[in-house]
Design an enzyme around this catalytic site. Structure first.
Site, mmCIF file in Angstrom:
data_model
loop_
_atom_site.group_PDB
_atom_site.id
_atom_site.type_symbol
_atom_site.label_atom_id
_atom_site.label_comp_id
_atom_site.label_asym_id
_atom_site.label_seq_id
_atom_site.Cartn_x
_atom_site.Cartn_y
_atom_site.Cartn_z
ATOM 1 N N ASP A 69 -38.809 -15.672 -50.815
ATOM 2 C CA ASP A 69 -38.039 -14.478 -50.460
ATOM 3 C C ASP A 69 -36.968 -14.159 -51.500
ATOM 4 O OD1 ASP A 69 -36.984 -12.346 -49.118
ATOM 5 O OD2 ASP A 69 -36.012 -13.518 -47.555
ATOM 6 N N ASP A 81 -38.205 -6.997 -53.354
ATOM 7 C CA ASP A 81 -38.132 -7.979 -52.272
ATOM 8 C C ASP A 81 -39.506 -8.529 -51.918
ATOM 9 O OD1 ASP A 81 -37.525 -9.472 -50.051
ATOM 10 O OD2 ASP A 81 -37.006 -7.778 -48.783
#
Length: 418
Positions: free
Chosen positions: A45, A279
């Site tokens: 992440d 992201d």
């Protein structure tokens, strides 16, 4: 990208490259991480900063904060056993994070060795989830955050109800920041290449191995083109949490300025967008409303918004225009395959229905955040330099989607961050 490769070859030091796997119908990406001596699959992440795992015996909650059985959180293991000499508790602090989709975790924190892709980061602080509201996939047992120390989620005291960001926050170095500080890597950047899964895997697969790379101190080893650009990260005003370019800024996310977005056959160019985040922890692309609506209308047949699900729906056999994103004066293309994902549903005539990989992220108003998630990232190699506060994007060479298959439940779109 070529200059980065040359720099890497010229400098002494180590790089550590590991594979990532698609999980939950290729809607998220995992890599194997050893926490102390215990192995877990963790979500990769770049949109958050904390590395965390649930503690053995953790309490599970639903998103309404009601207690539910542990199995509802669907972690891949029973959690991390903190009763080990390889873990040292950080006293008088608490771990407390809430993600953009409503998932939340509270607990404790401590120090251990984190090993990923063969890179062993000593004395790394991590969060330990004692209470978890998590919509897991039955495989991941937590998350490895790679964004800025300013975004970490450890706070003074042991009462999460008293936590206030940033007043009681205790920033610390995330895993890669620690690796650079400890001199483990040859370069202060890491690189990610996420492969798109096959349509079969998106429809069926719970776990899809070898679906890309993450490289610490080096460049993800996939074929690329000569289309590339290096741009500065966008900072934020720490008081307002609004994006701001300049020298006296605070860095939180890997945020870039986007000069324009468009798509094949379109006569209008949609102009500058800031506050847009690269992201890996978000499945789709969230773009301004005007862009999303125009793009969906250009599908053949057009993709129509489903108000209940918030997704643009069309036939899986639809023709999709090539989407483009201009960053730093360079145009990057998104393969049409990334803008159709199966919903596991059919229309009245029995035709399979798909959703668009590009979502309505709202109007381009102050404070609104947009995301270039995996829909976009499947098409580029992104290299994040934490010292120069820059990112390099390189267009990938066309490639064949991978994937395997088991079964497909109703679709769930992942947007963990922000």
């Amino acid at each position: 990208m070529q200059s980065l490769r040359a720099s890497q070859a010229a400098r002494a030091g180590k790089t550590f490259t590991g594979t990532v796997a698609g999980s939950d119908f290729d809607e998220e990406y995992l890599t194997n991480v050893t926490v102390g001596t215990q192995e877990f699959q963790l979500i990769v992440d770049t949109g958050s900063s904390d590395t965390w795992v649930p503690e053995t015996g953790f309490s599970c909650f639903n998103l309404e904060n009601q207690p539910v059985p542990q199995s509802t959180c669907a972690f891949g293991t029973g959690g991390f056993n903190t009763d080990t000499p390889h873990f040292k508790v950080d006293p008088d602090v608490n771990f407390n994070i809430t993600y953009g989709d409503g998932e939340f975790l509270t607990g404790t924190a401590g120090f251990t060795t984190i090993t990923v892709a063969g890179m062993a980061v000593a004395n790394q602080e991590i969060g330990i989830a004692v209470n978890a509201a998590w919509e897991g996939d039955g495989i991941n047992t937590g998350l490895m955050g790679l964004a800025s120390p300013n975004l970490t989620s450890i706070y003074e005291g042991t009462n999460p109800s008293a936590d206030e960001f940033p007043q009681t926050q205790i920033p610390y170095n995330p895993v890669f920041y620690s690796a650079v500080q400890q001199g483990l890597v040859s370069n202060p950047f890491f690189s990610v290449a996420l492969d798109r899964g096959s349509f079969q895997a998106e429809n069926n697969s719970l776990f899809d191995p070898n679906l890309g790379f993450i490289s610490f101190g080096g460049i993800a080893p996939v074929a690329v083109t000569n289309t590339h650009v290096t741009v500065p990260l966008q900072g934020y005003d720490a008081a307002t949490f609004l994006p701001e370019n300049g020298t006296d800024v605070t860095y939180f996310y890997y945020t870039v300025d986007v000069e324009s977005m468009s798509f094949a056959g379109n006569k209008k160019v949609f102009g500058t967008t800031n506050n847009i985040i690269l992201d890996t922890g978000t499945t789709l692309a969230y773009v301004p409303t005007e862009v999303a609506n125009a793009f969906a209308a250009a599908f053949d047949p057009p993709a129509v918004i489903d108000e209940d699900e918030g997704v643009y729906v069309t036939l899986c056999s639809a023709t999709v225009p090539e989407f483009t994103v201009n960053i730093g004066g360079v145009t990057f293309t998104v393969d049409p395959a990334d803008n159709l994902f199966p919903l596991g549903e059919s229309d009245e005539e029995g035709n399979a229905l798909c959703g668009s990989g590009t979502f309505d992220g709202g109007p381009p108003e102050e404070g609104n955040v947009f995301i270039l998630g995996d829909t976009f990232l499947h098409n580029v190699v992104v290299t994040f330099n934490i010292e120069s506060k820059e990112v390099t994007l390189t267009q990938r060479a066309p490639y064949t989607s991978g994937g395997g298959g088991l079964r497909r439940p109703p679709a769930a779109v992942i947007q963990r961050n922000l």
